[in-house]
Design an enzyme around this catalytic site. Structure first.
Site, PDB file in Angstrom:
ATOM      1  N   ASN A   7     -12.674   5.294  11.061  1.00 31.93           N
ATOM      2  CA  ASN A   7     -12.029   4.727   9.882  1.00 31.93           C
ATOM      3  C   ASN A   7     -12.256   3.212   9.953  1.00 31.93           C
ATOM      4  O   ASN A   7     -11.583   2.521  10.711  1.00 31.93           O
ATOM      5  CB  ASN A   7     -10.529   5.074   9.927  1.00 31.93           C
ATOM      6  CG  ASN A   7      -9.773   4.514   8.735  1.00 31.93           C
ATOM      7  OD1 ASN A   7     -10.327   3.772   7.926  1.00 31.93           O
ATOM      8  ND2 ASN A   7      -8.511   4.866   8.640  1.00 31.93           N
ATOM      9  N   ARG A  91     -13.977   8.173   7.272  1.00 30.35           N
ATOM     10  CA  ARG A  91     -13.036   8.065   6.162  1.00 30.35           C
ATOM     11  C   ARG A  91     -13.638   7.075   5.168  1.00 30.35           C
ATOM     12  O   ARG A  91     -13.965   5.939   5.534  1.00 30.35           O
ATOM     13  CB  ARG A  91     -11.697   7.530   6.652  1.00 30.35           C
ATOM     14  CG  ARG A  91     -10.723   7.377   5.522  1.00 30.35           C
ATOM     15  CD  ARG A  91      -9.712   6.328   5.796  1.00 30.35           C
ATOM     16  NE  ARG A  91      -8.821   6.195   4.653  1.00 30.35           N
ATOM     17  CZ  ARG A  91      -8.041   5.168   4.462  1.00 30.35           C
ATOM     18  NH1 ARG A  91      -8.016   4.187   5.344  1.00 30.35           N
ATOM     19  NH2 ARG A  91      -7.272   5.105   3.408  1.00 30.35           N
ATOM     20  N   HIS A 180      -4.934   8.381  -0.909  1.00 30.80           N
ATOM     21  CA  HIS A 180      -4.218   9.188   0.103  1.00 30.80           C
ATOM     22  C   HIS A 180      -4.514  10.676  -0.072  1.00 30.80           C
ATOM     23  O   HIS A 180      -3.719  11.532   0.348  1.00 30.80           O
ATOM     24  CB  HIS A 180      -2.679   9.029   0.009  1.00 30.80           C
ATOM     25  CG  HIS A 180      -2.145   7.669   0.332  1.00 30.80           C
ATOM     26  ND1 HIS A 180      -1.127   7.088  -0.390  1.00 30.80           N
ATOM     27  CD2 HIS A 180      -2.478   6.778   1.288  1.00 30.80           C
ATOM     28  CE1 HIS A 180      -0.844   5.903   0.132  1.00 30.80           C
ATOM     29  NE2 HIS A 180      -1.664   5.690   1.144  1.00 30.80           N
ATOM     30  N   ARG A 241       3.221  -4.154  -2.141  1.00 29.68           N
ATOM     31  CA  ARG A 241       2.606  -3.938  -3.463  1.00 29.68           C
ATOM     32  C   ARG A 241       3.657  -3.622  -4.518  1.00 29.68           C
ATOM     33  O   ARG A 241       4.613  -2.878  -4.248  1.00 29.68           O
ATOM     34  CB  ARG A 241       1.606  -2.770  -3.385  1.00 29.68           C
ATOM     35  CG  ARG A 241       0.293  -3.173  -2.747  1.00 29.68           C
ATOM     36  CD  ARG A 241      -0.603  -1.969  -2.530  1.00 29.68           C
ATOM     37  NE  ARG A 241      -0.668  -1.628  -1.118  1.00 29.68           N
ATOM     38  CZ  ARG A 241      -1.263  -0.543  -0.631  1.00 29.68           C
ATOM     39  NH1 ARG A 241      -1.848   0.301  -1.448  1.00 29.68           N
ATOM     40  NH2 ARG A 241      -1.285  -0.315   0.663  1.00 29.68           N
ATOM     41  N   ASP A 283       8.483  -4.387   6.158  1.00 29.81           N
ATOM     42  CA  ASP A 283       8.738  -3.243   7.030  1.00 29.81           C
ATOM     43  C   ASP A 283      10.105  -2.645   6.697  1.00 29.81           C
ATOM     44  O   ASP A 283      11.122  -3.342   6.767  1.00 29.81           O
ATOM     45  CB  ASP A 283       8.679  -3.681   8.500  1.00 29.81           C
ATOM     46  CG  ASP A 283       8.639  -2.486   9.427  1.00 29.81           C
ATOM     47  OD1 ASP A 283       9.592  -1.671   9.389  1.00 29.81           O
ATOM     48  OD2 ASP A 283       7.664  -2.349  10.180  1.00 29.81           O
ATOM     49  N   GLU A 384      -4.636  12.712   8.860  1.00 33.70           N
ATOM     50  CA  GLU A 384      -5.865  12.561   8.081  1.00 33.70           C
ATOM     51  C   GLU A 384      -7.108  12.720   8.956  1.00 33.70           C
ATOM     52  O   GLU A 384      -8.122  13.261   8.534  1.00 33.70           O
ATOM     53  CB  GLU A 384      -5.861  11.196   7.386  1.00 33.70           C
ATOM     54  CG  GLU A 384      -4.819  11.152   6.277  1.00 33.70           C
ATOM     55  CD  GLU A 384      -4.369   9.757   5.911  1.00 33.70           C
ATOM     56  OE1 GLU A 384      -4.762   9.287   4.846  1.00 33.70           O
ATOM     57  OE2 GLU A 384      -3.608   9.146   6.688  1.00 33.70           O
TER      58      GLU A 384
HETATM   59  P1  AMP Z   1       2.491   3.895   7.683  1.00 32.86           P
HETATM   60  O1  AMP Z   1       1.844   3.002   6.667  1.00 32.86           O
HETATM   61  O2  AMP Z   1       2.413   5.345   7.354  1.00 32.86           O
HETATM   62  O3  AMP Z   1       2.063   3.585   9.099  1.00 32.86           O
HETATM   63  O4  AMP Z   1       4.047   3.547   7.633  1.00 32.86           O
HETATM   64  C1  AMP Z   1       4.514   2.295   8.016  1.00 32.86           C
HETATM   65  C2  AMP Z   1       5.905   2.094   7.489  1.00 32.86           C
HETATM   66  O5  AMP Z   1       6.782   3.125   7.969  1.00 32.86           O
HETATM   67  C3  AMP Z   1       6.472   0.781   7.979  1.00 32.86           C
HETATM   68  O6  AMP Z   1       6.567  -0.131   6.918  1.00 32.86           O
HETATM   69  C4  AMP Z   1       7.856   1.113   8.448  1.00 32.86           C
HETATM   70  O7  AMP Z   1       8.735   0.409   7.633  1.00 32.86           O
HETATM   71  C5  AMP Z   1       8.068   2.591   8.175  1.00 32.86           C
HETATM   72  N1  AMP Z   1       8.740   3.202   9.318  1.00 32.86           N
HETATM   73  C6  AMP Z   1       8.183   3.627  10.460  1.00 32.86           C
HETATM   74  N2  AMP Z   1       9.153   4.116  11.293  1.00 32.86           N
HETATM   75  C7  AMP Z   1      10.330   3.983  10.646  1.00 32.86           C
HETATM   76  C8  AMP Z   1      11.685   4.289  10.941  1.00 32.86           C
HETATM   77  N3  AMP Z   1      12.036   4.835  12.099  1.00 32.86           N
HETATM   78  N4  AMP Z   1      12.637   4.009  10.027  1.00 32.86           N
HETATM   79  C9  AMP Z   1      12.295   3.443   8.849  1.00 32.86           C
HETATM   80  N5  AMP Z   1      11.037   3.135   8.518  1.00 32.86           N
HETATM   81  C10 AMP Z   1      10.068   3.389   9.386  1.00 32.86           C
END
Ligand code: AMP
Length: 398
Positions: A7, A91, A180, A241, A283, A384
Site C-alpha cells: 500500500n 492497493r 473504502h 475532512r 483524534d 483490507e
Molecule cells: P483508522 O483511520 O481506521 O486507523 O482510525 C483512526 C481513528 O480511530 C483515530 O482518529 C481514533 O480517533 C479512532 N480510535 C482508535 N481507537 C479508538 C478508541 N479506543 N476510542 C475512540 N476512538 C478510537
C-alpha cells in the site's frame, strides 16, 4: 503460495506478506518519510521482535529494496529469497470507471491508472511508483491492482450522478465514485457469514468509521450507494475532512477570506471535520476525553458526527427498502462503544437495540445487538490487506 501486499502512499509504504496456505501474515511493516529526512522502516516478523531501520529512504525504489532485504534477512527475514514470493497485490485508490474488480497489471492497466491520476492526485501517482518499483526489482512476478473504488462501480446512475450540467460528467468524469470499497466489501461479506445468511439476499449498511469515514448500502452483495463521492472529501464528518457542506459556503468563504483554490481545499481536507468543530484534535480519543471533561465544542463535534452517521443509516435503509444488519468497522467503529451507542440511540424506529455488555467489549468480530433487536448490529475488524491477498491469489489461480 506467498503474496506480498503493498500500500504505497506519497511518502509511505505499508506491506504485509501472506502465506496463502493458511492466510497467515508472515511479516508486516511500514516505511515512513520516504524522500524526507528522518525516514525509517519498521519491520514486524510474525514470530520475532520488531526491527527498526533508520536509513534514509530516497525514493520508493529504495524503500521496496529495503523491504526485500528485511523479508530475506537471515536473522529476522521470513523467506529465503524473493523467488518464494509468487505475486504482489497493490492497493490502488482510484480505478475511475475503468475497473469494477481487481486486475493483473499490464501496460493497458497502467495507462488507465495514469488517466485516473487526475482524479486522485495524492494517491494514484504513488501507487504507480510502487508498481514500477516492483516491476524493476521483481521482474516476471505478477502484479495485481485492487481498487478502493471498484466495489462501488455497481452503483446505479441515480446514486452516482451529481445534479450539475451533464457535460461535466462527460468531459471530466465528475460523478460519485466512492472509496473504502475493499473494506465495505470485506465486512459486508463477513457479516453475512457471521449471520449465516446468503450474501446475495442480505441488506447491509456498513459504517467504516476511522480517521476517514464512509457508509455503504450493500444490497444483495452489491454496493448501491455510498457517502464518499468524486473524492474522499464528501459525506460524513471525518477527523479533518468536512464531509457534506453547502457548496455555496465554499465560494462565499473564498471571497471573504481571499483564498486560493488550494487554500480552500486545504481547509476542507485538513482543518475541518471534528478537528474544525472541536478545535481540540482530529483524534476521536482526544475529543471523547475533552468532552468527558466538559469541553462543549468537543461534545458538539461528537454530536454532529453521530447525528450525520445516523441520518445516513436512515437514508440507506430507505434506499434499500429495509436493512437486515448494520456493521461498524475501522479505528473508531471497532473501538468506540460510546460512539456506537450515540449513533444507535437514533435508530430505535428501526427496532435497533444494543446489548450494553457486548458493546463494551473490544478487539474481535461480534454482535452487539440485543436478542430483541429487529436489525442485527455487528462490529467487524476490517482487513483490507487480506482482501487484496485473496484477490491476487484468485487472479493467479485463474
Ligand atoms: P483508522 O483511520 O481506521 O486507523 O482510525 C483512526 C481513528 O480511530 C483515530 O482518529 C481514533 O480517533 C479512532 N480510535 C482508535 N481507537 C479508538 C478508541 N479506543 N476510542 C475512540 N476512538 C478510537
Amino acid at each position: 503460495m506467498k503474496i506480498l501486499v503493498l500500500n504505497c502512499g506519497s511518502s509511505s509504504l505499508k506491506y504485509q506478506l501472506f502465506d496463502m496456505e493458511n492466510e497467515a501474515v508472515l511479516a508486516k511493516g511500514l516505511c515512513e518519510r520516504i524522500g524526507i529526512e528522518g525516514s525509517k522502516l519498521k519491520h514486524q516478523p510474525a514470530c520475532q521482535d520488531d526491527v527498526i531501520f533508520e536509513d534514509y529512504l530516497e525514493d520508493h525504489d529504495v524503500a521496496v529494496k529495503k523491504v526485500m532485504e528485511a523479508l530475506t534477512n537471515p536473522e529476522y527475514g521470513v523467506v529465503k529469497s524473493m523467488k518464494e514470493i509468487n505475486a504482489v497485490g497493490h492497493r490502488v485508490v482510484h480505478g475511475g470507471e475503468y475497473f469494477a474488480g481487481s486486475v493483473i497489471i499490464d501496460d493497458a492497466v497502467k495507462d488507465a491508472l495514469e488517466k485516473c491520476s487526475e482524479l486522485a492526485p495524492l494517491h494514484n501517482p504513488a501507487n504507480l511508483i510502487g508498481i514500477a518499483a516492483c516491476e524493476k526489482l521483481m521482474p516476471g512476478v505478477a502484479q495485481v491492482g485492487v481498487f478502493d473504488t471498484a466495489f462501488h462501480q455497481t452503483m446505479p446512475e441515480r446514486a452516482y450522478l451529481y445534479a450539475i450540467p451533464y457535460e461535466y460528467y462527460e468531459k471530466y468524469k465528475i460523478r460519485r465514485y466512492g472509496f473504502h470499497g475493499t473494506s465495505h466489501r470485506y465486512v459486508s461479506e463477513e457479516a453475512a457469514r457471521m449471520l449465516e445468511r446468503p450474501y446475495e439476499q442480505t441488506k447491509t449498511i456498513t459504517c467504516h468509521l476511522g480517521n476517514g469515514g464512509s457508509i455503504c448500502a450493500v444490497r444483495n452483495g452489491k454496493s448501491i450507494d455510498t457517502t464518499m463521492g468524486f473524492t474522499p472529501l464528501e459525506g460524513l464528518v471525518m477527523g479533518t475532512r468536512a464531509g457534506d457542506v453547502d457548496a455555496a459556503v465554499i465560494t462565499f468563504l473564498m471571497e471573504k477570506e481571499k483564498l486560493t483554490p488550494q487554500e480552500m481545499d486545504n481547509i476542507l481536507n485538513k482543518k475541518s471535520g471534528v478537528l474544525g468543530i472541536s478545535g481540540v484534535s482530529s483524534d476521536f480519543r482526544d475529543i471523547e476525553d475533552a468532552s468527558e471533561h466538559g469541553n462543549a465544542r468537543a461534545e458538539a463535534a461528537l454530536d454532529v458526527f453521530a447525528y450525520k452517521v445516523a441520518k445516513r443509516i436512515g437514508a440507506y435503509a430507505a434506499a434499500m427498502n429495509g436493512v437486515d444488519c448494520i456493521v461498524f468497522t475501522a479505528g473508531l467503529g471497532e473501538n468506540s462503544g460510546s460512539t456506537r451507542r450515540l449513533i444507535c440511540d437514533y435508530l430505535g424506529y428501526l427496532g435497533v437495540h444494543i446489548d450494553s455488555y457486548n458493546n463494551s467489549l473490544r478487539g474481535k468480530a461480534m454482535e452487539i445487538s440485543a436478542s430483541d433487536s429487529r436489525v442485527r448490529v455487528l462490529v467487524i475488524p476490517t482487513n483490507e490487506e487480506l482482501v487484496i491477498a485473496r484477490d491476487t491469489k484468485e487472479l493467479l489461480d485463474k
